[in-house]
Design an enzyme around this catalytic site. Structure first.
Site, PDB file in Angstrom:
ATOM      1  N   THR A   1     -72.890 -59.794   2.393  1.00  0.00           N
ATOM      2  CA  THR A   1     -73.610 -60.756   3.232  1.00  0.00           C
ATOM      3  C   THR A   1     -74.748 -59.987   3.885  1.00  0.00           C
ATOM      4  O   THR A   1     -74.789 -58.753   3.836  1.00  0.00           O
ATOM      5  CB  THR A   1     -72.697 -61.329   4.337  1.00  0.00           C
ATOM      6  OG1 THR A   1     -72.297 -60.253   5.199  1.00  0.00           O
ATOM      7  CG2 THR A   1     -71.460 -61.983   3.760  1.00  0.00           C
TER       8      THR A   1
ATOM      9  N   ALA B   1     -70.278 -56.400   5.953  1.00  0.00           N
ATOM     10  CA  ALA B   1     -70.708 -57.036   7.201  1.00  0.00           C
ATOM     11  C   ALA B   1     -71.841 -56.180   7.748  1.00  0.00           C
ATOM     12  O   ALA B   1     -71.631 -55.000   8.064  1.00  0.00           O
ATOM     13  CB  ALA B   1     -69.546 -57.085   8.178  1.00  0.00           C
TER      14      ALA B   1
ATOM     15  N   ILE C   1     -69.127 -51.624   6.452  1.00  0.00           N
ATOM     16  CA  ILE C   1     -70.255 -51.743   7.387  1.00  0.00           C
ATOM     17  C   ILE C   1     -71.564 -51.518   6.640  1.00  0.00           C
ATOM     18  O   ILE C   1     -71.802 -50.454   6.070  1.00  0.00           O
ATOM     19  CB  ILE C   1     -70.117 -50.743   8.557  1.00  0.00           C
ATOM     20  CG1 ILE C   1     -68.752 -50.910   9.251  1.00  0.00           C
ATOM     21  CG2 ILE C   1     -71.265 -50.927   9.546  1.00  0.00           C
ATOM     22  CD1 ILE C   1     -68.453 -52.285   9.819  1.00  0.00           C
ATOM     23  N   LYS C   2     -72.379 -52.572   6.667  1.00  0.00           N
ATOM     24  CA  LYS C   2     -73.673 -52.498   5.972  1.00  0.00           C
ATOM     25  C   LYS C   2     -74.721 -52.049   6.985  1.00  0.00           C
ATOM     26  O   LYS C   2     -74.860 -52.632   8.058  1.00  0.00           O
ATOM     27  CB  LYS C   2     -73.999 -53.889   5.417  1.00  0.00           C
ATOM     28  CG  LYS C   2     -74.959 -53.897   4.267  1.00  0.00           C
ATOM     29  CD  LYS C   2     -74.986 -55.298   3.676  1.00  0.00           C
ATOM     30  CE  LYS C   2     -76.025 -55.434   2.604  1.00  0.00           C
ATOM     31  NZ  LYS C   2     -76.194 -56.834   2.202  1.00  0.00           N
ATOM     32  N   LEU C   3     -75.401 -50.976   6.613  1.00  0.00           N
ATOM     33  CA  LEU C   3     -76.343 -50.337   7.534  1.00  0.00           C
ATOM     34  C   LEU C   3     -77.723 -50.292   6.906  1.00  0.00           C
ATOM     35  O   LEU C   3     -77.850 -50.042   5.697  1.00  0.00           O
ATOM     36  CB  LEU C   3     -75.884 -48.897   7.806  1.00  0.00           C
ATOM     37  CG  LEU C   3     -74.511 -48.760   8.464  1.00  0.00           C
ATOM     38  CD1 LEU C   3     -73.911 -47.392   8.157  1.00  0.00           C
ATOM     39  CD2 LEU C   3     -74.629 -48.969   9.970  1.00  0.00           C
TER      40      LEU C   3
END
Ligand code: E4P
Length: 222
Positions: A27, A58, A89-91
């Site tokens: 997402t 996320a 964790i999307k960074l």
């Protein structure tokens, strides 16, 4: 090559999961904003809808700019769905994103460094311990650069240096992108549901089914 679905739409995720080819969900803030629901709630719902996938990305929100801000958000996100290990964790690919990536990787949290447009960005993210890197091929094609070639180069680089980091080919727009990134060595392609549907289709398949149906209707029944 594995398939992730690139959406925050629960219905599309359910449909894709039911087919049995889904290994994850990605997402981003734009996709979540379209759904008109609180971000954390949607990520929790997604985790429940796809119990047997390896990853649900996320993304930290765009107002988290420093590593401290990103890490603070990540600490909350990893508690979602009772500390679901799928939550990745999307960074963003920034220096603060890399710093956060290294911190989270050391804690054993899965990370996805996004908005990758060069081989060097992928190399940095891999060195920072990213579980996944997301090169955006469609957006490169949009500015007359070759997105698939970028995936091919990153794949070669990761093989030469034995990185465990997996490539998620992102910003995939059509079936030919999928074929070409698979051939280029991408570990994963994240694609919208419409492209998953397109992948399954061929006019000769439809014609073949129609012919079998009409022939079968004429066959003697015992
Ligand atoms: C990937 O993680 C992104 O969410 C996505 O693939 C971006 O695609 P777009 O360029 O079609 O917005």
């Amino acid at each position: 090559m594995k398939f992730f679905i690139d959406t925050a739409n629960l219905e599309d995720i359910r449909k894709a999961y039911k087919i049995g080819v889904l290994s994850g969900v990605t997402t981003n803030p734009s996709l979540v904003a379209k759904e008109g629901i609180k971000f954390e709630d949607r990520i929790a719902e997604i985790c429940q809808v796809v119990p047997e996938v390896e990853s649900v990305s996320a993304e930290v929100t765009p107002d988290a700019v420093t590593a401290d801000e990103m890490i603070a958000q990540a600490e909350e996100l990893i508690k979602i769905n009772g500390g679901d290990e799928k939550v990745t964790i999307k960074l963003p690919m920034t220096l603060a994103g890399l710093e956060s990536c290294r911190y989270l990787a050391k804690k054993g949290v899965k990370t996805n460094v996004t908005l990758i447009f060069t081989v060097n960005q992928a190399l940095l993210a891999a060195r920072a311990g990213a579980t996944y890197v997301s090169p955006f091929l469609g957006r490169l094609d949009d500015i007359s650069e070759d997105g698939v070639q970028l995936v091919e180069k990153i794949s070669k680089l990761f093989r030469i240096h034995n990185f465990d980091t997996q490539i998620i080919a992102a910003s995939v727009r059509h079936p030919d992108h999928v074929t070409r990134v698979a051939m280029a060595g991408s570990h994963i392609a994240t694609i919208p549901y419409s492209v998953i549907e397109q992948l399954s289709k061929h006019p000769l398949t439809d014609q073949g089914i129609e012919k079998f149906t009409t022939d079968w209707e004429k066959a003697p029944k015992y």
